[in-house]
Design a protein around this motif. Structure first.
Motif, PDB file in Angstrom:
ATOM      1  N   THR A   1       0.828  -1.207   0.000  1.00  0.00           N
ATOM      2  CA  THR A   1       0.000   0.000   0.000  1.00  0.00           C
ATOM      3  C   THR A   1       0.860   1.254   0.000  1.00  0.00           C
ATOM      4  O   THR A   1       0.587   2.231  -0.711  1.00  0.00           O
ATOM      5  CB  THR A   1      -0.944   0.003   1.222  1.00  0.00           C
ATOM      6  OG1 THR A   1      -1.797  -1.144   1.162  1.00  0.00           O
ATOM      7  CG2 THR A   1      -1.798   1.261   1.250  1.00  0.00           C
ATOM      8  N   THR A   2       1.928   1.233   0.791  1.00  0.00           N
ATOM      9  CA  THR A   2       2.844   2.373   0.830  1.00  0.00           C
ATOM     10  C   THR A   2       3.545   2.564  -0.510  1.00  0.00           C
ATOM     11  O   THR A   2       3.658   3.694  -1.014  1.00  0.00           O
ATOM     12  CB  THR A   2       3.878   2.179   1.957  1.00  0.00           C
ATOM     13  OG1 THR A   2       3.224   2.379   3.214  1.00  0.00           O
ATOM     14  CG2 THR A   2       5.033   3.160   1.842  1.00  0.00           C
ATOM     15  N   ILE A   3       4.026   1.490  -1.110  1.00  0.00           N
ATOM     16  CA  ILE A   3       4.701   1.595  -2.399  1.00  0.00           C
ATOM     17  C   ILE A   3       3.740   2.113  -3.466  1.00  0.00           C
ATOM     18  O   ILE A   3       4.110   2.979  -4.278  1.00  0.00           O
ATOM     19  CB  ILE A   3       5.295   0.236  -2.816  1.00  0.00           C
ATOM     20  CG1 ILE A   3       6.392  -0.192  -1.830  1.00  0.00           C
ATOM     21  CG2 ILE A   3       5.874   0.315  -4.227  1.00  0.00           C
ATOM     22  CD1 ILE A   3       7.514   0.799  -1.669  1.00  0.00           C
ATOM     23  N   ASP A   4       2.518   1.614  -3.474  1.00  0.00           N
ATOM     24  CA  ASP A   4       1.526   2.107  -4.437  1.00  0.00           C
ATOM     25  C   ASP A   4       1.311   3.609  -4.263  1.00  0.00           C
ATOM     26  O   ASP A   4       1.229   4.356  -5.251  1.00  0.00           O
ATOM     27  CB  ASP A   4       0.198   1.371  -4.257  1.00  0.00           C
ATOM     28  CG  ASP A   4       0.264  -0.078  -4.726  1.00  0.00           C
ATOM     29  OD1 ASP A   4       1.223  -0.421  -5.448  1.00  0.00           O
ATOM     30  OD2 ASP A   4      -0.635  -0.860  -4.354  1.00  0.00           O
ATOM     31  N   HIS A   5       1.224   4.054  -3.007  1.00  0.00           N
ATOM     32  CA  HIS A   5       1.022   5.482  -2.727  1.00  0.00           C
ATOM     33  C   HIS A   5       2.197   6.310  -3.233  1.00  0.00           C
ATOM     34  O   HIS A   5       2.010   7.348  -3.891  1.00  0.00           O
ATOM     35  CB  HIS A   5       0.830   5.691  -1.222  1.00  0.00           C
ATOM     36  CG  HIS A   5       1.056   7.087  -0.769  1.00  0.00           C
ATOM     37  ND1 HIS A   5       0.218   8.136  -1.113  1.00  0.00           N
ATOM     38  CD2 HIS A   5       2.048   7.636   0.002  1.00  0.00           C
ATOM     39  CE1 HIS A   5       0.671   9.262  -0.578  1.00  0.00           C
ATOM     40  NE2 HIS A   5       1.776   8.986   0.092  1.00  0.00           N
ATOM     41  N   LEU A   6       3.420   5.865  -2.946  1.00  0.00           N
ATOM     42  CA  LEU A   6       4.598   6.634  -3.339  1.00  0.00           C
ATOM     43  C   LEU A   6       4.775   6.646  -4.860  1.00  0.00           C
ATOM     44  O   LEU A   6       5.112   7.675  -5.451  1.00  0.00           O
ATOM     45  CB  LEU A   6       5.841   6.074  -2.657  1.00  0.00           C
ATOM     46  CG  LEU A   6       5.901   6.276  -1.142  1.00  0.00           C
ATOM     47  CD1 LEU A   6       7.071   5.506  -0.543  1.00  0.00           C
ATOM     48  CD2 LEU A   6       5.992   7.747  -0.786  1.00  0.00           C
ATOM     49  N   GLN A   7       4.540   5.513  -5.501  1.00  0.00           N
ATOM     50  CA  GLN A   7       4.662   5.464  -6.957  1.00  0.00           C
ATOM     51  C   GLN A   7       3.659   6.396  -7.638  1.00  0.00           C
ATOM     52  O   GLN A   7       4.000   7.115  -8.579  1.00  0.00           O
ATOM     53  CB  GLN A   7       4.455   4.033  -7.456  1.00  0.00           C
ATOM     54  CG  GLN A   7       5.660   3.133  -7.256  1.00  0.00           C
ATOM     55  CD  GLN A   7       5.441   1.752  -7.840  1.00  0.00           C
ATOM     56  OE1 GLN A   7       4.387   1.135  -7.640  1.00  0.00           O
ATOM     57  NE2 GLN A   7       6.427   1.242  -8.552  1.00  0.00           N
ATOM     58  N   SER A   8       2.433   6.408  -7.124  1.00  0.00           N
ATOM     59  CA  SER A   8       1.424   7.281  -7.727  1.00  0.00           C
ATOM     60  C   SER A   8       1.715   8.744  -7.437  1.00  0.00           C
ATOM     61  O   SER A   8       1.422   9.623  -8.259  1.00  0.00           O
ATOM     62  CB  SER A   8       0.028   6.905  -7.223  1.00  0.00           C
ATOM     63  OG  SER A   8      -0.077   7.099  -5.819  1.00  0.00           O
ATOM     64  N   THR A   9       2.325   9.026  -6.275  1.00  0.00           N
ATOM     65  CA  THR A   9       2.657  10.409  -5.914  1.00  0.00           C
ATOM     66  C   THR A   9       3.785  10.946  -6.787  1.00  0.00           C
ATOM     67  O   THR A   9       3.727  12.072  -7.285  1.00  0.00           O
ATOM     68  CB  THR A   9       3.054  10.497  -4.428  1.00  0.00           C
ATOM     69  OG1 THR A   9       1.960  10.044  -3.621  1.00  0.00           O
ATOM     70  CG2 THR A   9       3.407  11.929  -4.045  1.00  0.00           C
ATOM     71  N   LEU A  10       4.820  10.131  -6.985  1.00  0.00           N
ATOM     72  CA  LEU A  10       5.944  10.555  -7.813  1.00  0.00           C
ATOM     73  C   LEU A  10       5.603  10.530  -9.302  1.00  0.00           C
ATOM     74  O   LEU A  10       6.083  11.373 -10.060  1.00  0.00           O
ATOM     75  CB  LEU A  10       7.158   9.642  -7.585  1.00  0.00           C
ATOM     76  CG  LEU A  10       8.115   9.976  -6.445  1.00  0.00           C
ATOM     77  CD1 LEU A  10       7.460   9.769  -5.088  1.00  0.00           C
ATOM     78  CD2 LEU A  10       9.390   9.146  -6.546  1.00  0.00           C
TER      79      LEU A  10
END
Length: 496
Positions: free
Chosen positions: A440-449
């Motif tokens: 979930t954290t990786i998905d959030h960071l990838q979508s943010t960047l």
């Protein structure tokens, strides 16, 4: 007396390690070749050969293994564990830009929780029973509460070193919210999380960090600081701390890799210690790992892993890297004098101490943990792996821990006498839950960047490599047969 035959110990049941090599790491560095360690009521009750044990004791066969104290990591940014390996090709500059200036602020409280959860599980899996969570991603009190919640969900002993790289320390450390958080955490019954304060001193002539030190002192919190980091923290900051009276025996200086003699003298004179993160210093650029300098000034050292965004999360790797770096420097200094080093100064035994008692002393916990001694808390690790060809023969226990062992060889981990790993497997950890939080954290960071930035930041530009012109040329007379020609075909491949 016959010991209980069970697959797992019951809560509160005495435990005995039988017939192991016992590395005590006490003041005399007692080393027992075939001995037992008895655990009762969460503490070490006895150490010695063929111990008598209670009839209901749970026995662990430690033969062909090493029984040692739980290890202590004095500096790990657990919140960054969710980004494992992402920055493998970074320098410290890229790290600073990514976390401090660009994307560190994108971490939500749930992302701090996820990183801390995975990092804490990783630590105990590798026999690290006490970890300083150098948690400088705590932008809000909610982030801090998430960090604590994660640590309290994992068996272990933790020191939350509270920090916030998104705000100046003289701002967040003096806020009423921070003081309230400290008081609330201290009032939590049976918490496995203690507190420090974590911030850096940049050398600004105005010394604005003074008020953060004063806040820490008022709250009774020890300070840990990144010192001697090339291009970031330097001798001016150490001098400011010294002149203001803020250097104390409780202060832990992380890295201390690019300081002058005056700073090392000040650290030694005030009784502080240094957390050496050798893998980090070798790769990121804080300066050359400082153990060879610390010896010169009589400064005690502990070991740490820094962050899994680059490196390993185990102190076996840290011990190995530290011996390599220290010995490389010692050889180099001799070579520069056209001399030959015949005996290494830093020994495997020394880095095992740094990984255990060195960390316990740095945290003021050496009366409770860090060595195997009767009466101390039962933070105990058995390193044994019958399925590994690297675990025998077991000739030099210190050398084996420093150069041969790895996390997969950690057979058993006890924390306060409670078993958290057994037969090389963690107990009570639902990896499905841990993985879901990390995903979930990786998905959030990838979508943010965004996909382009995500890939670009992970793969920084490679500097141009210039090959030195070779002044030597060598040609053969084509009419002369060369020995190397024999047996070669037209394509130059040797068919002999």
């Amino acid at each position: 007396m016959e010991e209980a035959k069970q697959t797992m110990p019951r809560d509160g049941q005495p435990i005995v390690f039988r017939d192991g090599v016992v590395v005590c790491m006490d003041r005399g560095h007692q080393l027992l070749s075939r001995a037992d360690v008895l655990i009762q009521n969460g503490r070490i009750a006895a150490i010695g050969p063929a111990l008598a044990a209670p009839t209901d004791c749970f026995a662990i066969d430690a033969s062909n293994g090493i029984v040692m104290p739980g290890m202590v990591d004095t500096h790990r940014h657990l919140w960054q564990t969710a980004m494992r390996g992402y920055g493998a090709d970074w320098t410290l500059t890229q790290y600073f830009v990514w976390y401090y200036l660009q994307w560190g602020k994108a971490f939500r409280p749930e992302d701090i929780y996820a990183g801390n959860l995975l990092g804490a599980v990783e630590a105990i899996d590798a026999g690290v029973t006490t970890t300083v969570d150098w948690s400088h991603g705590l932008q809000t009190i909610e982030h801090a509460e998430a960090a604590v919640d994660a640590l309290e969900s994992v068996p272990g002993r933790y020191m939350l070193a509270y920090g916030n790289i998104q705000q100046a320390p003289w701002e967040w450390a003096t806020s009423p919210d921070f003081a309230s958080f400290v008081n609330t955490q201290r009032s939590r019954a049976n918490s496995n999380v203690a507190l420090q304060i974590a911030f850096d001193v940049t050398g600004d002539p105005a010394f604005p960090e003074r008020t953060a030190f004063e806040a820490a002192r008022a709250l009774g919190l020890a300070v840990t600081t990144h010192a001697g980091v090339w291009g970031a923290t330097n001798d001016i900051g150490i001098q400011q701390m010294f002149d203001a009276g803020f250097m104390t025996p409780e202060t832990v200086y992380v890295h201390a890799a690019s300081l002058t003699a005056d700073s090392y003298h000040r650290i030694a004179a005030t009784g502080g210690s240094v957390s050496v993160s050798t893998e980090s210093e070798e790769s990121a650029g804080q300066g050359y790992p400082s153990t060879f300098r610390l010896r010169e000034y009589g400064i005690p050292a502990s070991l740490s892993n820094d962050t899994s965004v680059w490196w390993s999360g185990d102190l076996f790797s840290a011990m190995r890297a530290t011996l390599g770096a220290d010995r490389a420097m010692e050889h180099l200094e001799h070579h520069q004098r056209e001399d030959t080093l015949t005996h290494c100064t830093l020994r495997a035994e020394n880095v095992v101490e740094m990984a255990t008692m060195g960390g316990a002393r740095a945290l003021g916990l050496d009366g409770e943990i860090g060595s195997l001694e009767v009466g101390k808390r039962a933070d105990v690790v058995l390193v044994k792996n019958e399925a590994s060809p690297a675990m025998f023969p077991l000739l030099n226990p210190y050398g084996h821990l420093a150069f041969q062992a790895q996390r997969a060889d950690v057979h058993t981990v006890l924390i306060d006498g409670k078993m958290v790993k057994y037969e090389n497997r963690l107990l009570g950890v639902d990896f499905t839950v841990v993985r879901r939080r990390i995903d979930t954290t990786i998905d959030h960071l990838q979508s943010t960047l965004g996909e382009d930035a995500w890939r670009q930041e992970m793969n920084p530009e490679i500097p141009e490599v210039r090959v030195i012109n070779n002044p030597y040329t060598y040609t053969y007379d084509d009419t002369i047969s060369r020995p190397s020609d024999a047996g070669r075909g037209a394509n130059g491949v040797d068919h002999r």
